[in-house]
Design a protein around this motif. Sequence first.
Motif, mmCIF file in Angstrom:
data_model
loop_
_atom_site.group_PDB
_atom_site.id
_atom_site.type_symbol
_atom_site.label_atom_id
_atom_site.label_comp_id
_atom_site.label_asym_id
_atom_site.label_seq_id
_atom_site.Cartn_x
_atom_site.Cartn_y
_atom_site.Cartn_z
ATOM 1 N N ALA A 112 31.273 3.147 34.314
ATOM 2 C CA ALA A 112 31.754 2.246 33.268
ATOM 3 C C ALA A 112 33.252 2.024 33.449
ATOM 4 C CB ALA A 112 31.467 2.825 31.882
ATOM 5 N N VAL A 113 33.724 0.873 32.988
ATOM 6 C CA VAL A 113 35.140 0.517 33.131
ATOM 7 C C VAL A 113 35.755 0.282 31.757
ATOM 8 C CG1 VAL A 113 34.711 -0.537 35.373
ATOM 9 C CG2 VAL A 113 34.698 -1.970 33.323
ATOM 10 N N HIS A 114 37.083 0.347 31.718
ATOM 11 C CA HIS A 114 37.787 0.003 30.492
ATOM 12 C C HIS A 114 37.627 -1.499 30.241
ATOM 13 C CE1 HIS A 114 41.224 -0.699 27.774
ATOM 14 N NE2 HIS A 114 40.980 0.546 27.383
ATOM 15 N N PRO A 115 37.432 -1.905 28.996
ATOM 16 C CA PRO A 115 37.206 -3.329 28.708
ATOM 17 C C PRO A 115 38.328 -4.255 29.185
ATOM 18 C CG PRO A 115 36.656 -1.991 26.802
ATOM 19 C CD PRO A 115 37.310 -1.072 27.786
ATOM 20 N N LEU A 159 33.880 1.283 26.279
ATOM 21 C CA LEU A 159 33.692 1.227 27.728
ATOM 22 C C LEU A 159 32.634 0.174 28.036
ATOM 23 C CD1 LEU A 159 33.569 5.032 28.685
ATOM 24 C CD2 LEU A 159 35.453 3.446 29.144
ATOM 25 N N ARG A 160 32.771 -0.478 29.193
ATOM 26 C CA ARG A 160 31.789 -1.479 29.603
ATOM 27 C C ARG A 160 31.015 -0.950 30.816
ATOM 28 N NH1 ARG A 160 34.889 -5.570 30.243
ATOM 29 N NH2 ARG A 160 35.132 -5.540 32.510
ATOM 30 N N PRO A 161 29.699 -0.808 30.716
ATOM 31 C CA PRO A 161 28.929 -0.277 31.835
ATOM 32 C C PRO A 161 28.816 -1.283 32.970
ATOM 33 C CG PRO A 161 27.447 -1.006 30.104
ATOM 34 C CD PRO A 161 28.850 -1.157 29.559
ATOM 35 N N ILE A 162 28.900 -0.771 34.198
ATOM 36 C CA ILE A 162 28.750 -1.602 35.384
ATOM 37 C C ILE A 162 27.389 -1.390 36.032
ATOM 38 C CG2 ILE A 162 29.610 -2.022 37.728
ATOM 39 C CD1 ILE A 162 31.457 -3.126 35.660
ATOM 40 N N VAL A 163 26.996 -0.123 36.178
ATOM 41 C CA VAL A 163 25.765 0.177 36.901
ATOM 42 C C VAL A 163 25.292 1.574 36.530
ATOM 43 C CG1 VAL A 163 26.972 1.161 38.907
ATOM 44 C CG2 VAL A 163 24.722 0.104 39.225
ATOM 45 N N GLN A 164 23.980 1.781 36.586
ATOM 46 C CA GLN A 164 23.414 3.123 36.434
ATOM 47 C C GLN A 164 22.788 3.530 37.755
ATOM 48 O OE1 GLN A 164 19.810 3.364 33.813
ATOM 49 N NE2 GLN A 164 20.302 1.244 33.282
#
Length: 327
Positions: free
Chosen positions: A134-137, A221-226
């Motif tokens: 996850a990344v910072h918004p 947080l914004r998820p990118i991938v699992q």
Amino acid sequence: MHAMNNHRLRRRSVMIGAIATMPIGSPRAQSWPAGPLKLLVPFGPGGSTDIMGRLLASGLQQNLNVQVVVENRGGGATSLGTELAARAAPDGQTWLVTSDSFAVLPALVPNLSFDVTRDFAPVTLIATAPNVIAVHPSRPWRALAEVVAAARGGNLSYASTGNGTTGHLAMTRFAAGAGVRMAHAAYRSGGLALNDAVAGHVDMIIGSAALLAPQIADGRLRPIVQLGEARLPAMASVPTSAEEGFPDFLAETWWGVLAPARTPAAMIDAMLGATRAAFQEARVAQQVTQTQQARLRLDGPEAMRIFLAGQVATWGAVIRDHRITAD
């Protein structure tokens, strides 16, 4: 009379043989457990492995009507508690409840006094849960390919819960395969890593789905991938690494039960059945799947043996290739 005595002897031998081969749960077989059970957890209290251990302890106590003690023995990158389990008597009274760190130990910690393959007998893989990136918004990236492109243009930073964790190892392997560099910020706990990720002091964080779920849910947080093989129901909108075009980028947290080597197979089978019963209870299953964001597996010993061999080989290669240490 002689023939009758022979008949009685043969009948007695058959009965003794039948009792000896009865499953351990049979009322006519030797009783298990013979006394209080000990679950060794090679972490301090409060973490996910401790939670799994205590869920298991509660179920065993209820279903087996026996005292179960959870003993937390953290330290040495989990080697201290794991060694205690390796040295325990193989009498079915002491069990190890551990996690993915178990498969990392042989390569991460030099001069171990035990062997994770030779000195343990697998019982069951309880559950698995994907790591999530996850990344910072404030960061613009919304796909894994965008993160890779950004890393090629500059030195991105990511937080993990420590050197040698599967999150750290997965990111190291991925960056090397993509031909990029990413600065690693190792933290002593998930809470500390989260604090800096939410504050924007690092670009990204890799951690278990359970660790990141609350911050993802409230938008911090914004998820990118699992990094699992399939999407978690609770993160149905977050793509897997395979869906993002990186099928080899896999990293899951897992929890399992092992016994000291030479523990009788009948006791391992009995523990397997008791563990399945504990985690299939509706309340416990819901806590594992929702609170821990995990998938119940409850595989048998052979499936766990194969799984462990793959984990030891995969993460051991990353540690050796990149000279990673626990500190």
